[in-house]
Design a protein around this motif. Structure first.
Motif, mmCIF file in Angstrom:
data_model
loop_
_atom_site.group_PDB
_atom_site.id
_atom_site.type_symbol
_atom_site.label_atom_id
_atom_site.label_comp_id
_atom_site.label_asym_id
_atom_site.label_seq_id
_atom_site.Cartn_x
_atom_site.Cartn_y
_atom_site.Cartn_z
ATOM 1 N N ASP A 134 0.834 -1.211 0.000
ATOM 2 C CA ASP A 134 0.000 0.000 0.000
ATOM 3 C C ASP A 134 0.865 1.255 0.000
ATOM 4 N N ALA A 142 2.120 1.750 -3.433
ATOM 5 C CA ALA A 142 1.058 2.224 -4.323
ATOM 6 C C ALA A 142 0.802 3.716 -4.172
ATOM 7 N N MET A 183 -2.684 1.980 -7.644
ATOM 8 C CA MET A 183 -3.148 1.243 -6.459
ATOM 9 C C MET A 183 -2.417 -0.089 -6.466
ATOM 10 N N ASP A 184 -2.592 -0.870 -5.417
ATOM 11 C CA ASP A 184 -2.012 -2.204 -5.484
ATOM 12 C C ASP A 184 -3.117 -3.230 -5.666
#
Lengths: 330, 330
Positions: A77, A80, A216-217
């Motif tokens: 996160d 990201a 984003m991941d």
């Protein structure tokens, strides 16, 4: 087998204080809270991921693997967001009778992660539970002020990219459940390893600042997460299924049964970076991939349409029907 | 009764996004992480407290009370560092069949806390569990750089002070268990309220900077926590039991059975501030108490001796023998 327990203070002293030694802001875990500054020109990035035995991991998984997955899902996160990792706090809720050796293995695993990713324990809490092992990490990272990568920056015409390879974790889970028979030992090991110890793309994330329009991941599944990214960006997307990067192990599994391609692109826990960028970024992304030794693959594009809608095309350009788009982790 | 569940995304949208509306760093809970800056001249203070149903609260406690205790135990840690509250992240692990009305009451309770204490939701994670309701909050506060109140600044000759009153929560727990019979309705209500909704001393904490030599909050019990403070400060302490401030309700309960004094000064969950200061700070502390409308009472002093040793004296100056010093919350 149960060994005599150390109690909360004993456990903190033995297992956790050594993990905090590298971070002055932890105040040696001797105070009511951690205290640290954020350098000029930087903002703090904060993310939290929790895991429960029987939901997010197998109760008999090796504690060091559990530590790795817990840490890496959080680090992913940070990546990201374009952030560099700094520190983390940890909450453990553990059954009273849990063998100290579990905690020993878990703490050793955390120590390995700290060394690998340059992060340290800043604080936390330890409680007991009548339920399953429940763990959460709150990870802290730093990003240049105002430059954190949002999910929602993409616009129609931007290309969609993903790092590494997709589907290993979902196929690994099938192997773990005994639903996918893979004779080759090293192939099986690769899929299981990627499920248990994902590879957060810490080198790539911060260098996407200035290149990626949105990021984003991938944790809920590639198609579902692309849907989330599109929804936040107010547009739709095309995804070329045959462009999705696969490891050799995943490709072998999918060649044996093409239905598994759907599993690979909708299964979760990839922890790769999914991002959008204008076509003009292609050369810079190729350089970045080469510098980091991490594949960056174009897999589709954003287009005008219903926000969140993802059309998946097969190799012949025909829409691929998927039973589901991804996992709801709750 | 179970209502149809909204799923993770539905729950976030309905219950949690409104709680994040007041804090831009939460990015509307739409991103992979929260992002916020720390002003020049300030450091971030980070603390985490977790609570498990059946361990830290009764499973049938009102969800708004649970929210209040969860938040206030964290806020109390911020106050003990001298910090002003800023934001928090929340992790919930909830049984799958939990009625949505529980979450509704819990979120409403968090909203009340946010308004009362000027704090907002920055992010979090929601997972399911086969075990009891498990909750944790990580609270963020700000403190002038280098000025956070440590536990370990006290030295022999410093006086020991405590805010508010001690023992209400421990006596309230006895009432809740049916082990303490208190006929007067308002007395019973006071003790239960103080157990369920402690009063973190947010007004006092930041103003102790420059006055207190060491500080912490009382969560494990006054005697035990004074021991922790002394241990970190490398000295011993005298505690005058009859100087310990009691509410009218607590005094009534103790007058009925003096053994309960031991319970009051060793029971936990007071969430008052315990601090040390040189004798020269007395006037300033009296002013502070008057300004904040919170009692600040001198209860003892630090002295040379075995680090962590606390001698409790009764009204006649004789050492009081205690079966235990406090609670090990694990």
């Amino acid at each position: 087998m149960t060994t005599p327990t150390l109690g909360e203070f004993g456990r903190i002293a033995r297992f956790f204080k050594p993990l905090a030694a590298g971070f002055p802001g932890a105040r040696g875990l001797r105070d009511d809270a951690a205290v640290f500054g954020v350098p000029d020109g930087r903002e703090l990035v904060v993310t939290t991921d929790a895991m429960v035995a029987g939901v997010h991991f197998f109760p008999d998984d090796a504690p060091a693997d559990i530590a790795a997955k817990l840490m890496r899902s959080n680090l992913s996160d940070l990546a990201a967001m374009g952030a560099e990792p700094l520190a983390y706090t940890l909450v453990t809720a553990l059954p009273r009778g849990l063998d100290e050796s579990w905690l020993e293995g878990f703490a050793a695993g955390l120590g390995e992660e700290q060394r690998q990713f340059g992060i340290a324990l800043a604080g936390g809490d330890s409680v007991s539970t009548s339920g399953p092992i429940t763990l959460s990490v709150t990870a802290f990272g730093l990003v240049p002020t105002g430059r954190a990568l949002p999910r929602w920056g993409g616009q129609p015409g931007d290309r969609v990219f993903v790092t590494g390879s997709i589907g290993d974790a979902a196929l690994g889970l099938e192997v773990a459940y005994g639903r996918l028979d893979i004779p080759a030992q090293d192939t099986r090991a690769h899929l299981l390893r990627r499920m248990r110890r994902p590879d957060p793309r810490m080198g790539v994330g911060p260098r996407l600042i200035g290149l990626a329009s949105g990021a984003m991941d991938v944790s809920d599944g590639l198609v579902a997460d692309l849907g989330h990214l599109c929804e936040e960006s107010g547009c739709a997307a095309l995804l070329h299924a045959d462009a999705v990067p696969l490891s050799e192990a995943a490709r072998g599994a999918i060649d044996g049964d093409p239905v598994r391609l759907a599993l690979a692109i909708t299964g979760g826990d990839d922890y790769e970076l999914l991002f959008t960028a204008p076509p003009s970024a292609s050369d810079a992304l190729a350089t970045l991939a080469a510098d980091c030794g991490v594949a960056i693959t174009e897999i589709g594009e954003l287009r005008p349409g219903t926000p969140g809608e993802v059309v998946v095309l097969d190799g012949a350009g025909a829409p691929l029907a998927l039973v589901r788009r991804g996992w709801d982790h709750f």
